[in-house]
Each structure stands twice: as structure tokens, then as C-alpha cells.
Design a protein around this motif. Structure first.
Motif, PDB file in Angstrom:
ATOM      1  N   GLN A 146       0.825  -1.211   0.000  1.00 36.59           N
ATOM      2  CA  GLN A 146       0.000   0.000   0.000  1.00 36.59           C
ATOM      3  C   GLN A 146       0.857   1.258   0.000  1.00 36.59           C
ATOM      4  N   GLU A 147       1.982   1.209   0.729  1.00 36.69           N
ATOM      5  CA  GLU A 147       2.863   2.372   0.801  1.00 36.69           C
ATOM      6  C   GLU A 147       3.482   2.662  -0.560  1.00 36.69           C
ATOM      7  N   VAL A 148       3.862   1.590  -1.272  1.00 37.25           N
ATOM      8  CA  VAL A 148       4.464   1.784  -2.595  1.00 37.25           C
ATOM      9  C   VAL A 148       3.468   2.434  -3.542  1.00 37.25           C
ATOM     10  N   LYS A 149       2.173   1.979  -3.453  1.00 42.95           N
ATOM     11  CA  LYS A 149       1.155   2.576  -4.309  1.00 42.95           C
ATOM     12  C   LYS A 149       0.964   4.054  -3.981  1.00 42.95           C
ATOM     13  N   ALA A 150       0.875   4.367  -2.674  1.00 46.87           N
ATOM     14  CA  ALA A 150       0.690   5.770  -2.272  1.00 46.87           C
ATOM     15  C   ALA A 150       1.870   6.619  -2.705  1.00 46.87           C
ATOM     16  N   GLU A 151       3.072   6.049  -2.580  1.00 49.07           N
ATOM     17  CA  GLU A 151       4.269   6.803  -2.958  1.00 49.07           C
ATOM     18  C   GLU A 151       4.278   7.072  -4.460  1.00 49.07           C
ATOM     19  N   ALA A 152       3.870   6.085  -5.259  1.00 44.39           N
ATOM     20  CA  ALA A 152       3.841   6.274  -6.708  1.00 44.39           C
ATOM     21  C   ALA A 152       2.859   7.374  -7.077  1.00 44.39           C
ATOM     22  N   THR A 153       1.701   7.404  -6.388  1.00 42.63           N
ATOM     23  CA  THR A 153       0.697   8.449  -6.649  1.00 42.63           C
ATOM     24  C   THR A 153       1.253   9.825  -6.329  1.00 42.63           C
ATOM     25  N   ASP A 154       1.917   9.958  -5.170  1.00 44.53           N
ATOM     26  CA  ASP A 154       2.500  11.244  -4.759  1.00 44.53           C
ATOM     27  C   ASP A 154       3.531  11.714  -5.770  1.00 44.53           C
ATOM     28  N   ASN A 155       4.379  10.790  -6.218  1.00 47.21           N
ATOM     29  CA  ASN A 155       5.415  11.178  -7.179  1.00 47.21           C
ATOM     30  C   ASN A 155       4.799  11.641  -8.491  1.00 47.21           C
ATOM     31  N   ALA A 156       3.718  10.962  -8.903  1.00 47.05           N
ATOM     32  CA  ALA A 156       3.059  11.359 -10.157  1.00 47.05           C
ATOM     33  C   ALA A 156       2.508  12.763 -10.052  1.00 47.05           C
ATOM     34  N   VAL A 157       1.892  13.087  -8.893  1.00 46.84           N
ATOM     35  CA  VAL A 157       1.343  14.434  -8.678  1.00 46.84           C
ATOM     36  C   VAL A 157       2.448  15.477  -8.734  1.00 46.84           C
ATOM     37  N   ASN A 158       3.592  15.178  -8.062  1.00 47.10           N
ATOM     38  CA  ASN A 158       4.696  16.141  -8.037  1.00 47.10           C
ATOM     39  C   ASN A 158       5.231  16.382  -9.444  1.00 47.10           C
ATOM     40  N   GLU A 159       5.390  15.301 -10.230  1.00 47.91           N
ATOM     41  CA  GLU A 159       5.915  15.446 -11.581  1.00 47.91           C
ATOM     42  C   GLU A 159       4.937  16.253 -12.458  1.00 47.91           C
ATOM     43  N   ALA A 160       3.640  16.010 -12.249  1.00 47.60           N
ATOM     44  CA  ALA A 160       2.655  16.766 -13.027  1.00 47.60           C
ATOM     45  C   ALA A 160       2.719  18.239 -12.683  1.00 47.60           C
ATOM     46  N   ASP A 161       2.849  18.563 -11.396  1.00 50.55           N
ATOM     47  CA  ASP A 161       2.943  19.962 -10.968  1.00 50.55           C
ATOM     48  C   ASP A 161       4.133  20.646 -11.614  1.00 50.55           C
ATOM     49  N   GLU A 162       5.296  19.959 -11.615  1.00 47.92           N
ATOM     50  CA  GLU A 162       6.493  20.563 -12.174  1.00 47.92           C
ATOM     51  C   GLU A 162       6.325  20.814 -13.679  1.00 47.92           C
ATOM     52  N   ALA A 163       5.712  19.852 -14.353  1.00 50.14           N
ATOM     53  CA  ALA A 163       5.506  20.025 -15.801  1.00 50.14           C
ATOM     54  C   ALA A 163       4.604  21.207 -16.090  1.00 50.14           C
ATOM     55  N   ILE A 164       3.546  21.371 -15.266  1.00 54.05           N
ATOM     56  CA  ILE A 164       2.592  22.478 -15.466  1.00 54.05           C
ATOM     57  C   ILE A 164       3.267  23.820 -15.241  1.00 54.05           C
ATOM     58  N   VAL A 165       4.118  23.896 -14.193  1.00 50.38           N
ATOM     59  CA  VAL A 165       4.813  25.149 -13.910  1.00 50.38           C
ATOM     60  C   VAL A 165       5.712  25.541 -15.080  1.00 50.38           C
ATOM     61  N   GLY A 170      -2.519  20.859  -9.932  1.00 54.80           N
ATOM     62  CA  GLY A 170      -1.937  20.963 -11.261  1.00 54.80           C
ATOM     63  C   GLY A 170      -2.896  21.362 -12.364  1.00 54.80           C
ATOM     64  N   PRO A 171      -4.077  20.752 -12.454  1.00 57.39           N
ATOM     65  CA  PRO A 171      -4.990  21.091 -13.577  1.00 57.39           C
ATOM     66  C   PRO A 171      -5.396  22.563 -13.623  1.00 57.39           C
ATOM     67  N   GLN A 172      -5.441  23.257 -12.477  1.00 61.71           N
ATOM     68  CA  GLN A 172      -5.872  24.653 -12.436  1.00 61.71           C
ATOM     69  C   GLN A 172      -4.712  25.638 -12.535  1.00 61.71           C
ATOM     70  N   ALA A 173      -3.466  25.136 -12.409  1.00 60.66           N
ATOM     71  CA  ALA A 173      -2.323  26.044 -12.293  1.00 60.66           C
ATOM     72  C   ALA A 173      -2.168  26.937 -13.532  1.00 60.66           C
ATOM     73  N   LYS A 174      -2.229  26.313 -14.717  1.00 59.17           N
ATOM     74  CA  LYS A 174      -1.980  27.063 -15.939  1.00 59.17           C
ATOM     75  C   LYS A 174      -3.049  28.148 -16.156  1.00 59.17           C
ATOM     76  N   THR A 175      -4.327  27.766 -16.018  1.00 56.11           N
ATOM     77  CA  THR A 175      -5.427  28.728 -16.216  1.00 56.11           C
ATOM     78  C   THR A 175      -5.358  29.850 -15.199  1.00 56.11           C
ATOM     79  N   LEU A 176      -5.083  29.481 -13.947  1.00 59.57           N
ATOM     80  CA  LEU A 176      -5.022  30.467 -12.875  1.00 59.57           C
ATOM     81  C   LEU A 176      -3.928  31.493 -13.154  1.00 59.57           C
ATOM     82  N   TRP A 177      -2.752  30.969 -13.568  1.00 57.02           N
ATOM     83  CA  TRP A 177      -1.623  31.859 -13.841  1.00 57.02           C
ATOM     84  C   TRP A 177      -1.922  32.771 -15.029  1.00 57.02           C
ATOM     85  N   ALA A 178      -2.553  32.252 -16.045  1.00 58.31           N
ATOM     86  CA  ALA A 178      -2.884  33.056 -17.230  1.00 58.31           C
ATOM     87  C   ALA A 178      -3.883  34.166 -16.883  1.00 58.31           C
ATOM     88  N   ASN A 179      -4.898  33.831 -16.102  1.00 53.43           N
ATOM     89  CA  ASN A 179      -5.887  34.843 -15.699  1.00 53.43           C
ATOM     90  C   ASN A 179      -5.238  35.940 -14.857  1.00 53.43           C
TER      91      ASN A 179
END
Length: 672
Positions: free
Chosen positions: A32-51, A247-256
Motif C-alpha cells: 500500500q505504501e508503494v502505491k501511495a508513494e507512486a501516486t505522490d510522485n506522479a502528482v509532483n511530476e505533473a505539478d512541475e511540468a505544469i509550472v 496541477g490542472p488549475q495552475a496554468k489557467t489560474l496563472w494566465a488569468n
């Protein structure tokens, strides 16, 4: 009566089923910890890509707006906006590069034992630096599992060797395993909680930024916006202090956000002058950061300087734009100061690599020293213990040697610890053979116990007494038994002997008269010893021999007469120390020691221990003499060989003299 101390290995108990269940639960939790860790890493990578994508879009959007500006003043304002955002983006990218290439180097955990690894994970479990914690766990978890697997294999081999079935085997966790698992779980729980809270915080940040956008819209739509200028600045500061958003709102928020600011700045030409003033203040702040960055190049603590430089990059990135003419020179100055620190860090790492190479050579030399220990063999516990001490000293030398290059760490540590474990595996085999011999001794003593029990109710006093005494002598000749049976087998034998001699005393009332006469005779000898002239050792020996030949005394007087005799001999020694040779004095002291033992509790047991110690020393010396004599046969005729022969002859002569003295001591002990 007693026997010698011995050592033995207790068989392992079977592990309980609940430990198997515990390991299964731990495995499920880890999944379960490995699954949670993979999810967290995916979120972090998505955030960095959006920025990063937002920064690129921001540059393009501002450039387009700049092209559409009609007046010179508007074009200048738009150009400054582009420079501002490009400067922020460049600083941010530079900082990210720095973070990527200058991560903190971790210690070399490959030579840590279980206890040290537990202390490391304990520290990690309470740390809030989860990224660093994950790196450390990736290093130490496989090392800990490797140690655990080795222990498990060793336990399984022993379980199978003791007759167990592999299907019945269950590995029981010790305290260190439990502590490691508990701290590992604690870190994962805290990390999961941290990222959940981070997600929650991002949602809150989204709400706050949306509220700021609403306020900006109100200010932008107002007819008179001059009164909202300070408010705009405050909203900008507030916006910067708010952390990341989903992440999904970051780009729109920054543009506005940028679109509303552009609309506001476009409506007021006075913004240009205010922005210039702001840029000058930013210039002053960034110049101060340049000075601080340049001072870091002089620091002796290079890792600390790199850390502080990263903090300066973070501050530099968020200060804001400077006048266009100063932008490039300012950045080049700050970059040059940064490069100077990084260059020093490169030299620091190069020097560290040289030291690690030297440590590698030292550790390879230590491994070479261990070769002789792998082939060592002996049938003596003393020699095994001596070699063990030497090997443990080599282990300390190994542990005091610093880190080696990371690419060599695993292989060289494996080589050392493989040799280390092989020696102790050989030692374990030796003690297994020793245990087998002690089992044979146990069976021999069981036979004596059964015979003593068969004789304990006999009324043939003299005949049975002689037979029991012979059994006692045979008992002394037999070597040690397994430790867990030492006391019990001795108590059985002693109980049978004591039962007979107690019955013998009770059944022979006439003997009481003899006992009283013996008591008077012994009291007379004690009195004569107290009057004995100092140094008259021959008379003392005669008294001691006479005392030992006198038969039993009344039971109530046994301890008292022994104590009086011991005190009398001790008194003679005190007044005769200056008149006796060393050999005589040692002999008398031995007699005094034996009489003192006889006067104390567990006399038979202690006398047997003393006798066994003397016999063992005689046996060791005889073995040495045989070895030396065998070596003499291989010496050829030469001057060097003759010198060696003389040395061996001298050793043999001294050993034979010591054996002669020990045999005398043994006769004295047995006479008691």
C-alpha cells in the motif's frame, strides 16, 4: 563433588505462527505504501511540468501583447514585463538545475550493522525532509533486508540441521527488526499524511488565489484605478506568498492572473514610472544578494556554502524585475559568484574522490589480511578465541576506515563480510564437534549415576564406600558435559553418594566414638601448627598429611575444624614468607588455598574445578611438547637449525619442569 564449566549451544525453539502472520501484514502494508508513494510522485511530476509549461506560455503571451502595443511608452512597459518574467523564469530554471546537480551526498551505509541501520531509520522517521528520507530509505532498506535474509537463512539451516522441516520453519523477529519495521511504517504514514495535507493546502491556495483574482477584477473594472495601486501591490505580494495549487488549475489560474495585471497596467501610464522605481529597489536588493553570493566563495565549509547559495537563488528569483540595462550584467555577476562556489564544490568532490580511492586501497589490504583466518583450524577453544580477538580488531580497523567510491562500496563490503562470516561459520562447526564430544561425556556420566543410585541403599559400608570413591574418581576423569545438564547430572550423582554416606554414618553408631577421637587428633594437629617454628615447611607438610589421613569427625564439627586448620596454615604462611623459597611458598600457599576451600561451602565442587584446571594445563603443556618434538625432526643440520633446536629444547625443558610442579600440585589436590 563437581564438574568443569562448559559451553554449549542451546537448540533454537520453533517460531510461533503469529510471526508469519505479522510478516504477511507487513508485506501488505508495504504494498500500500508503494502505491501511495507512486501516486505522490506522479502528482509532483505533473505539478512541475505544469509550472514549466506556464512559464513558457507566459513568455509567449507577453511577447504577443508587446507586439500589439501602439505607443512607445506602452511598448517599453510591455518589454519590461517580458524581461521581468524572463528573469524570473531564468532564475527559477537556474535554481532547479542547481537543486538537481547539487543534492546532498548521503553517507555510505553499506558497512552499517543492524543496530546502526535502525538508528538511521529512527532519525529519518522523525524528519520532515521526505525527499531526503526517501533517498535514505532506498539506500538502507535493501541493506537491512540483506542482513535479515542472511539471519533467516542461518536460522533455517540450523532448524533443518536440528531435524526440523522447512515447511514448519518461521523466522521470529528480534527487537531490531521490530524497531526497523515500526520506524519504516512511521515514516511512510507521516509522508502520506504530509502529501494529503499538501493537497488540502493546494485546494486552500486555489481558493485564496481565486479570491485575489476576484479582487483584481473589481479593481480593473473600476473607473478610477489610481486609488487601487497600493492594493494591487499588496495583492501581488499576497499572491507570491501563496503556495502551489492543484496541477490542472495552475496554468489557467496563472494566465488569468497575468491577464488581469496586464489590463490594469495598460490602463494607467503612470505605472511605468512606478514600475521603474520598483525595479530600482529590486536592483538594490539583488545587488545585496550578489555581494552575499560572492562572499560564499570564501567559506571553508563548501557543502554549507552550496546550501546557502541555493537559498540566495530562491530569494533572487522572487524579488522581481530590475531595469532592462542592468538585467544582464546583474545576472552575469550573480551567475559568476554562483559558478565560483560550484567550482569550489567540484574541487571538493575531486579531493573527496581521492580520499575515497585511498580508503579503497586500505580496505583491499585489510581483506588480504583475512586470508589466513579462512583456513584456520584448531581443536582448542583458547586458540579459536585468540583468533576471534584478532579478527575483531581487524573489524574495528575496517570500520574506522572512511568511505570508498560508491561504485566499489557494495562489492568490497560483500568481500569483507563474506570472509568475516566464513570464519565464524568455521568456528561454529568446531563448537558443533565439541558439543558432540560433550554429549558422549554426558552418556558416560549417566552410567555412573545409575550405578551410584544402585549402591546408595547398600549396607556393605566399606565395600560400597570404596566403590563409590572409585566412581567419584572416574567422574573427575570424564570431561565436561553440555551446560544445560551440568548442574542436574552432578546433583543426581552427588545425591546418590550423599545418601549412602549419610546412611553409613547413621547406621554405624560405634563410628561416633572414632569420629570424636579423630576430632581430638585434628585439634591437636591444629594446635601444633600454631606453635610451629617459622619456615619449617617439612613439619607443616607432615602435619598436613597426618591431618588428611585422619578419618571423619562428628558432623557438627566438620566445618569448624576445617576453618581452624585453614586459619592455622594461613598463620604459618604469614610468619614464614621471608624464610621460604618461591617454590616452597607457592606449595604452601596452594595448601592454604585448598584448606580454605575445604572450609568453605561447596568444597567438593570447588576442589574438582581446581583439579580440572591443573589437569587441563598439564594436557596443554604435553601437547605443546609433542608439537615441539615433532618440529625438531624436520630441522636440517645447519647453524640456524641448531639455534632453533636449542630454543625448542629450552622450551621443552621448561615445560617439563612446569608439568612436574603441576603434578605435585595435582597430588596435593587429590590428597585433600
Amino acid at each position: 563433588m563437581t564438574e568443569e564449566n562448559g559451553t554449549s549451544n542451546k537448540p533454537e525453539e520453533n517460531q510461533e505462527q503469529e510471526n508469519v502472520q505479522k510478516e504477511n501484514n507487513t508485506t501488505n502494508d508495504a504494498t500500500q505504501e508503494v502505491k501511495a508513494e507512486a501516486t505522490d510522485n506522479a502528482v509532483n511530476e505533473a505539478d512541475e511540468a505544469i509550472v514549466q509549461e506556464s512559464l513558457s506560455d507566459e513568455k509567449a503571451e507577453v511577447a504577443e501583447q508587446s507586439d500589439e502595443s501602439a505607443t512607445k511608452e506602452e511598448q517599453q512597459v510591455e518589454a519590461e514585463k517580458v524581461e521581468d518574467k524572463e528573469e524570473s523564469s531564468d532564475a527559477e530554471n537556474q535554481d532547479e538545475d542547481d537543486d538537481e546537480h547539487h543534492e546532498e551526498e548521503l553517507p555510505d551505509y553499506s558497512n552499517y550493522d543492524k543496530a546502526q541501520l535502525v538508528e538511521v531509520i529512527k532519525e529519518v522517521s522523525h524528519s520532515d525532509n521526505f525527499k531526503r528520507g526517501d533517498r535514505i530509505l532506498n539506500e538502507i532498506k535493501p541493506l537491512f533486508d540483506e542482513i535479515y535474509d542472511a539471519e533467516k537463512k542461518e536460522a533455517l539451516d540450523k532448524f533443518l540441521a536440528d531435524g526440523g522441516e522447512e515447511a514448519d520453519f518461521a523466522m521470529k523477529h528480534d527487537e531490531l527488526n521490530d524497531r526497523f519495521d515500526a520506524n519504516y511504517q512511521l515514516f511512510k504514514d507521516r509522508r502520506r499524511k504530509h502529501y494529503k495535507e499538501l493537497e488540502k493546502q493546494r485546494d486552500e491556495n486555489l481558493k485564496r488565489k481565486e479570491e485575489i483574482l476576484d479582487k483584481l477584477r473589481e479593481l480593473v473594472d473600476e473607473e478610477e484605478t489610481i486609488t487601487g495601486l497600493n492594493v494591487i501591490k499588496d495583492l501581488q505580494k499576497e499572491w507570491k506568498t501563496i503556495g502551489q495549487v492543484p496541477g490542472p488549475q495552475a496554468k489557467t489560474l496563472w494566465a488569468n492572473y497575468n491577464a488581469l495585471l496586464d489590463r490594469y497596467y495598460d490602463q494607467r501610464s503612470i505605472l511605468y514610472e512606478l514600475k521603474e522605481l520598483d525595479r530600482k529597489k529590486n536592483l538594490e536588493a539583488k545587488l545585496e544578494l550578489c555581494v552575499k553570493a560572492e562572499e560564499l566563495a570564501q567559506m571553508n565549509d563548501v557543502p554549507a556554502a552550496v546550501k546557502q547559495l541555493n537559498d540566495l537563488h530562491e530569494e533572487f528569483k522572487h524579488i522581481g524585475p530590475v531595469p532592462k540595462d542592468d538585467q544582464e550584467p546583474l545576472w552575469q555577476r550573480f551567475k559568476a559568484a554562483s559558478d565560483a562556489v560550484y567550482e569550489r564544490r567540484k574541487g571538493y568532490l575531486d579531493k573527496l574522490k581521492d580520499v575515497q580511492k585511498e580508503n579503497l586501497e586500505k580496505k583491499e589490504a585489510i581483506i588480504d589480511k583475512m586470508t589466513d583466518y579462512l583456513s584456520f583450524d584448531s581443536d582448542k577453544i583458547k586458540e579459536w578465541n585468540a583468533k576471534t580477538k584478532e579478527l575483531l580488531a581487524i573489524q574495528k580497523e575496517w570500520e574506522s576506515t572512511g568511505q570508498v567510491p560508491k561504485e566499489n562500496a557494495k562489492s568490497i563490503n560483500k568481500a569483507f563480510w563474506s570472509n568475516f562470516k566464513q570464519f565464524f561459520a568455521n568456528k561454529h562447526e568446531f563448537f558443533k564437534r565439541l558439543d558432540s564430544l560433550r554429549e558422549e561425556n554426558l552418556n558416560k556420566k549417566k552410567v555412573l549415576v545409575e550405578e551410584a543410585k544402585a549402591l546408595q541403599d547398600s549396607t556393605e559400608w566399606n565395600k560400597t564406600a570404596d566403590r563409590l570413591k572409585k566412581l567419584q574418581n572416574q567422574w573427575r576423569e570424564i570431561g565436561p558435559v553440555p551446560e544445560k545438564f551440568r548442574e542436574s547430572i552432578y546433583k543426581e550423582f552427588k545425591s546418590a553418594c550423599d545418601t549412602f554416606f549419610t546412611n553409613k554414618r547413621a547406621g554405624n553408631k560405634e563410628a561416633e566414638k572414632e569420629y570424636k577421637a579423630n576430632l581430638e587428633a585434628k585439634q591437636d594437629i591444629v594446635e601444633q601448627i600454631t606453635k610451629l617454628e617459622a619456615g619449617d615447611i617439612e613439619q607443616l607438610e607432615a602435619y598436613e598429611e597426618a591431618f588428611s589421613k585422619i578419618g571423619f569427625v562428628p558432623r557438627a564439627n566438620i566445618q569448624t575444624i576445617k576453618e581452624k586448620f585453614s586459619d592455622a596454615v594461613s598463620g604459618f604462611i604469614e610468619k614464614s614468607e621471608d624464610k621460604l623459597s618461591e617454590e616452597q611458598l607457592n606449595k604452601v600457599k596452594l595448601m592454604a588455598q585448598l584448606t580454605k576451600i575445604m572450609a568453605g561451602p561447596n568444597a567438593d565442587k570447588k576442589l574438582n574445578q581446581k583439579e580440572h584446571a591443573i589437569r587441563k594445563k598439564i594436557s596443554d603443556l604435553n601437547n605443546d611438547i609433542v608439537t615441539w618434538k615433532t618440529n625438531l625432526e624436520f630441522f636440517a643440520a645447519s647453524k640456524t637449525a641448531d639455534n632453533l633446536k636449542k630454543e625448542f629444547d629450552k622450551k621443552i625443558e621448561e615445560a617439563e619442569k612446569e608439568i612436574s610442579l603441576l603434578k605435585k600440585q595435582l597430588r596435593i589436590v587429590r590428597s585433600v
